[in-house]
Design a protein around this motif. Sequence first.
Motif, short mmCIF file in Angstrom:
data_model
loop_
_atom_site.label_atom_id
_atom_site.label_comp_id
_atom_site.label_asym_id
_atom_site.label_seq_id
_atom_site.Cartn_x
_atom_site.Cartn_y
_atom_site.Cartn_z
N SER A 56 0.83 -1.21 0.00
CA SER A 56 0.00 0.00 0.00
C SER A 56 0.85 1.25 0.00
O SER A 56 0.40 2.32 -0.41
N GLU B 46 -6.24 -5.89 1.70
CA GLU B 46 -5.48 -5.49 2.88
C GLU B 46 -4.11 -6.17 2.92
O GLU B 46 -3.24 -5.77 3.69
N ASP C 144 2.95 -6.55 7.25
CA ASP C 144 2.00 -5.50 7.61
C ASP C 144 2.41 -4.20 6.95
O ASP C 144 3.60 -3.91 6.81
N LYS C 145 1.45 -3.40 6.55
CA LYS C 145 1.75 -2.15 5.83
C LYS C 145 2.55 -1.17 6.68
O LYS C 145 3.23 -0.29 6.14
N ASP D 37 -7.17 -10.35 -1.18
CA ASP D 37 -7.49 -9.47 -0.06
C ASP D 37 -6.74 -8.16 -0.23
O ASP D 37 -5.51 -8.13 -0.18
#
Length: 507
Positions: free
Chosen positions: A364, A426, A450-451, A424
Amino acid sequence: MDLLKILVLNTNDESLLDVLAVANTLHNKSGPFACALILGDVKKCSDALTNFQMELPTYIGNGSELSDGNISHSRDLNENLTVLNGFGFIKLANGLKIGYLAETSKLSDSARAEVLKNFQELSEQTSADILLSYDWSEAISERENLILGNSLVDQVASLMKPKYHFTGKNEKQFFELDPFVWDHTNEHICRFINVAQFKSGSKWAYAFKINLLEGLETIPDNLIDNPYLEKPSGKRDLVPDPETDNSSAVSKKQRKPKQVLPSECRFCLSNTKLNDHMIISISKFSYITIAKGPLTTPGNDMDFSGHCLIIPIEHIPKLNTAKQEAVITDTDLFKDLNKFEESIAEMNFKRYDMSTLIFEINSSNAIHFHKQLIPVPKYLIGNFISALNRQVHMNNEKFKSNAKLEFKEFEGFDDKEYLGLVNDHETNYFQFIIRETASSKPKVYISVFDKDERIDLQFGRRVAAFLLKQPKRTMWDSKVCFQTKQQEEKDVSNFQRAYKNFDFTLK
């Protein structure tokens, strides 16, 4: 103002007096120097030095220990000898501005926050001409695959924006990073240099001239990207939290991802500064280019590097975006990317008897998603797992601040667990794909993160460089990987000639 001539040397307790004597000799023979700066792990700047006569102003960093237990307590030993203890900033009578930072890994969070707060306040008023630090910056250390960095150095360097940044922690080897620009508004250039230690067999004395005026330096041809801007956005900074009354509190907020518009993105076709001479082929949803600073080189029958990128035309950070509703493998973009991937792998195998390694980052916080493809000799592709495991171990065990990676292997793209991950929006992940032959089912290796976690943006290239036994070509912007525009144009022409019968856009 005339250029100031500066002398930088690296020593330790045992050889300090010898190096000071050498500084006097060099001052008389090769000077005059405006000052001498002494790097190294010098812990005992005793009163015995009080009577040591220096013939030029000399500033001694105390290295890995704070004298008198004070975090910032520099003192003059005599008229020309000053000990720079802890951290601080001095401005000499000639106008030279020097920031300094001792070893700080043992400091408490509150003490580190105090250091940073002081440099933040300084940076609002001035910048540094020279920064001296015991540790390397973490960004440059990891860039060179070394374990010499300290994140506080990165933060101080980014605040003070020195023209020269000196360290001597790597005692055995002299190192000079290619210059980079802090600020493109006034082309403020920085040079990072590690000076080896006295009697190490490597360069331990460094003399240079510095102009204190801005905007007068000629822009060198070997500029690289600012290594501090390349650092992943997940790194947490030790910044005092303005929302608390506790001065020792540190912020837990991550740095916001850098926003880059399509008109400024180096991968967007709408950017007027795009290096369009590097484009090989364009399809409806994506295009391919040769790689800037390729990892591989021409060899045997392949008269081009073969290292290329597949890039979506749309300005997106990742494939699995929130607006994507269909199964990702059913989207037009995925199919387009996959056609390029399959056709290049077919060319590599059928024309050159080589396998293909593909790697990508879906994040992201990325700017513009892309895949990198590298031809790999068949006799080496079987070593991929070993190369991957080696780099995972380095990432997880030696670079503790990085996201911990754990790769899962899948056959092809239709596994339910795999599709659950990549569909997904996310999910953020690293992915490697191995296409061993033109017709074999691709092997997929994926690791999620994790972002908000810090990631090594060069992880994929590090794996490939180790696999191909090309450690000196790990970084795309190193001197050994540099190509002129003429060389890049030749690479494109040769690639297009070889790819012509495999390029689906021509059919």
